[in-house]
Scaffold this motif. Structure first.
Motif, PDB file in Angstrom:
ATOM      1  N   LYS A   1     -10.057   5.824   1.381  1.00  0.00           N
ATOM      2  CA  LYS A   1     -10.440   4.415   1.507  1.00  0.00           C
ATOM      3  C   LYS A   1     -11.100   3.880   0.229  1.00  0.00           C
ATOM      4  O   LYS A   1     -10.918   2.715  -0.140  1.00  0.00           O
ATOM      5  CB  LYS A   1     -11.400   4.236   2.696  1.00  0.00           C
ATOM      6  N   LYS A   2     -11.837   4.719  -0.460  1.00  0.00           N
ATOM      7  CA  LYS A   2     -12.474   4.266  -1.700  1.00  0.00           C
ATOM      8  C   LYS A   2     -11.431   3.972  -2.762  1.00  0.00           C
ATOM      9  O   LYS A   2     -11.552   2.992  -3.515  1.00  0.00           O
ATOM     10  CB  LYS A   2     -13.448   5.335  -2.202  1.00  0.00           C
ATOM     11  N   SER A   3     -10.381   4.761  -2.830  1.00  0.00           N
ATOM     12  CA  SER A   3      -9.303   4.532  -3.792  1.00  0.00           C
ATOM     13  C   SER A   3      -8.595   3.207  -3.508  1.00  0.00           C
ATOM     14  O   SER A   3      -8.317   2.429  -4.427  1.00  0.00           O
ATOM     15  CB  SER A   3      -8.293   5.688  -3.727  1.00  0.00           C
ATOM     16  N   ILE A   4      -8.340   2.938  -2.229  1.00  0.00           N
ATOM     17  CA  ILE A   4      -7.681   1.690  -1.850  1.00  0.00           C
ATOM     18  C   ILE A   4      -8.593   0.500  -2.148  1.00  0.00           C
ATOM     19  O   ILE A   4      -8.158  -0.514  -2.701  1.00  0.00           O
ATOM     20  CB  ILE A   4      -7.302   1.708  -0.352  1.00  0.00           C
ATOM     21  N   ALA A   5      -9.876   0.636  -1.807  1.00  0.00           N
ATOM     22  CA  ALA A   5     -10.835  -0.449  -2.032  1.00  0.00           C
ATOM     23  C   ALA A   5     -10.947  -0.790  -3.513  1.00  0.00           C
ATOM     24  O   ALA A   5     -11.005  -1.958  -3.893  1.00  0.00           O
ATOM     25  CB  ALA A   5     -12.200  -0.060  -1.466  1.00  0.00           C
ATOM     26  N   ASN A   6     -10.975   0.242  -4.359  1.00  0.00           N
ATOM     27  CA  ASN A   6     -11.057   0.008  -5.797  1.00  0.00           C
ATOM     28  C   ASN A   6      -9.882  -0.818  -6.305  1.00  0.00           C
ATOM     29  O   ASN A   6     -10.038  -1.726  -7.121  1.00  0.00           O
ATOM     30  CB  ASN A   6     -11.101   1.346  -6.551  1.00  0.00           C
ATOM     31  N   PHE A   7      -8.688  -0.511  -5.804  1.00  0.00           N
ATOM     32  CA  PHE A   7      -7.498  -1.264  -6.223  1.00  0.00           C
ATOM     33  C   PHE A   7      -7.578  -2.709  -5.721  1.00  0.00           C
ATOM     34  O   PHE A   7      -7.303  -3.655  -6.474  1.00  0.00           O
ATOM     35  CB  PHE A   7      -6.229  -0.595  -5.692  1.00  0.00           C
ATOM     36  N   LEU A   8      -7.950  -2.893  -4.465  1.00  0.00           N
ATOM     37  CA  LEU A   8      -8.024  -4.234  -3.893  1.00  0.00           C
ATOM     38  C   LEU A   8      -9.036  -5.102  -4.622  1.00  0.00           C
ATOM     39  O   LEU A   8      -8.843  -6.309  -4.782  1.00  0.00           O
ATOM     40  CB  LEU A   8      -8.388  -4.155  -2.404  1.00  0.00           C
TER      41      LEU A   8
ATOM     42  N   ILE B   1       0.835  -1.203   0.000  1.00  0.00           N
ATOM     43  CA  ILE B   1       0.000   0.000   0.000  1.00  0.00           C
ATOM     44  C   ILE B   1       0.874   1.258   0.000  1.00  0.00           C
ATOM     45  O   ILE B   1       0.592   2.227  -0.715  1.00  0.00           O
ATOM     46  CB  ILE B   1      -0.946  -0.005   1.221  1.00  0.00           C
ATOM     47  N   SER B   2       1.947   1.241   0.788  1.00  0.00           N
ATOM     48  CA  SER B   2       2.860   2.394   0.827  1.00  0.00           C
ATOM     49  C   SER B   2       3.482   2.644  -0.544  1.00  0.00           C
ATOM     50  O   SER B   2       3.601   3.798  -0.988  1.00  0.00           O
ATOM     51  CB  SER B   2       3.964   2.155   1.862  1.00  0.00           C
TER      52      SER B   2
ATOM     53  N   PHE C   1     -15.054  -1.591   0.169  1.00  0.00           N
ATOM     54  CA  PHE C   1     -14.755  -2.796  -0.604  1.00  0.00           C
ATOM     55  C   PHE C   1     -16.029  -3.597  -0.871  1.00  0.00           C
ATOM     56  O   PHE C   1     -16.294  -4.041  -1.996  1.00  0.00           O
ATOM     57  CB  PHE C   1     -13.745  -3.640   0.174  1.00  0.00           C
ATOM     58  N   THR C   2     -16.833  -3.787   0.166  1.00  0.00           N
ATOM     59  CA  THR C   2     -18.054  -4.584   0.057  1.00  0.00           C
ATOM     60  C   THR C   2     -19.073  -3.913  -0.866  1.00  0.00           C
ATOM     61  O   THR C   2     -19.856  -4.594  -1.536  1.00  0.00           O
ATOM     62  CB  THR C   2     -18.657  -4.817   1.453  1.00  0.00           C
ATOM     63  N   GLU C   3     -19.056  -2.587  -0.911  1.00  0.00           N
ATOM     64  CA  GLU C   3     -19.978  -1.860  -1.787  1.00  0.00           C
ATOM     65  C   GLU C   3     -19.752  -2.177  -3.261  1.00  0.00           C
ATOM     66  O   GLU C   3     -20.627  -1.961  -4.094  1.00  0.00           O
ATOM     67  CB  GLU C   3     -19.845  -0.347  -1.562  1.00  0.00           C
TER      68      GLU C   3
END
Length: 364
Positions: A63-70, A50-51, A99-101
């Motif tokens: 958090k939405k940006s991270i979730a999209n990548f994951l 992530i870093s 993420f769940t969304e």
């Protein structure tokens, strides 16, 4: 949609195809070198990955940006590391919610929705983390299917109950006589909807789904699928009732239940590599054969050494058609075509079996 619609006679396993990424499509093009490096780092330790992604400007701290990548690269990321980052700390579930969304459970049965959800990450072992994840799942499922449960709490309680049932039904360490019956599952669920009973029809359908098809909740090093089959057969070699473990692109069989880990006392009796193979289903069995114009090869241990045996196809007989379908789907998913095949059609000769001890059919 109410639960009767979700569990109607028209429902089948194809409904799981509805569980798709809502906003994103996984790219088929070769990975950007920076992304590939970040994925490699993530799979060793998620914080490092992530870093690196943040420093390269591929994601932000949002958090939405991270979730999209994951979600976008879910199939390339370590499921255990995904479980750790998504579980969060304390009551911080913002990333898990984002993420769940990205999942759409509309029109999907509750059990299949839960099954799909748990393929996206490795469920942590701590009860508190499992509780948080089930609560978020329950909220999203009810949002997509607002008439199926009275509220999120009722969906949450039932999701947790299904995980307990799944463990009880498919843990080989629990004797058949000690496993939870359908009547016991219904009885244990009484009064859990704010003092009222969940519909018995719903509970019985959920019980049948979970007992008939295990939700594969792996821990590190566990096989992708495991369980008893009626028999295995290849050429003149045959063994009755064996415990199968699907580990990566290798299918192994054992005499007794095991997780298939190197440290386990139970050792494999044989294995077959799932490289350049295809899987065909029949009524009570599925067959593995080569995609190349040659016989397929499997290995049987003789005096702790693997002995190669060649056959036109390797057959695995199951207890039911449903079991055939589930096993065949899991095996297909693990077939690989990455290693350059050691095969030259110009110099092809029909291979001879190296297993001198298999002149007669072996049954045990």
């Amino acid at each position: 949609m109410n639960f009767r619609d979700a569990y109607s006679d028209d429902y089948n396993s194809e409904d799981t195809e509805k569980i798709e990424i809502k906003k994103l499509e996984v790219e088929e093009e070769p990975l950007d070198p920076k992304i590939a490096e970040a994925i490699f780092c993530f799979n060793k330790k998620w914080k490092t990955g992530i870093s690196l992604l943040e420093s390269e400007g591929i994601i932000t701290q949002d958090k939405k940006s991270i979730a999209n990548f994951l979600f976008k690269y879910n199939d390339k990321l370590s499921k255990s590391e995904l479980g750790e980052i998504l579980a969060g700390k304390d009551d911080n579930v913002e990333l898990l919610i984002e993420f769940t969304e990205l999942l759409n459970f509309t029109g999907v049965s509750f059990a299949e929705g839960l099954r799909s959800y748990l393929t996206k990450f490795l469920l942590p072992g701590e009860a508190q983390k499992i509780s948080r994840m089930m609560e978020v799942f329950a909220g999203k499922y009810l949002k997509d299917n607002p008439t199926t449960f009275p509220d999120t709490d009722c969906a949450f309680i039932l999701a947790f109950a299904l995980i307990m049932l799944n463990t009880d039904a498919h843990n080989p360490a629990i004797l058949e006589k000690d496993k939870m019956t359908k009547a016991q599952f219904v009885q244990n669920s009484r009064g859990t909807w704010h003092g009222n009973d969940p519909p018995q029809e719903l509970l019985e359908m959920l019980y049948d789904e979970i007992v008939g098809n295990e939700i594969q909740m792996k821990t590190k090093g566990d096989p992708d699928k495991k369980g008893w089959v009626k028999s295995i057969k290849g050429s003149l070699f045959e063994q009755n009732k064996r415990w199968l473990c699907l580990i990566g692109n290798e299918l192994r069989w054992y005499k007794n239940p095991t997780r298939g880990r190197p440290e386990d006392p139970e050792k494999p009796l044989g294995y077959i590599k799932l490289e350049y193979v295809m899987v065909n289903e029949m009524d009570d069995r599925f067959c593995i054969s080569s995609t190349l114009p040659k016989n397929i090869e499997f290995y049987v241990y003789e005096e702790k050494k693997p002995v190669a045996v060649t056959t036109l196809q390797f057959e695995i007989t199951c207890e039911s058609a449903a079991q055939v379908e589930h096993w065949a789907a899991a095996v297909r998913k693990n077939v690989t075509f990455e290693v350059e095949p050691e095969f030259d059609p110009k110099h092809y000769k029909k291979p001879k079996s190296k297993a001198k001890n298999f002149k007669k059919t072996k049954k045990f």
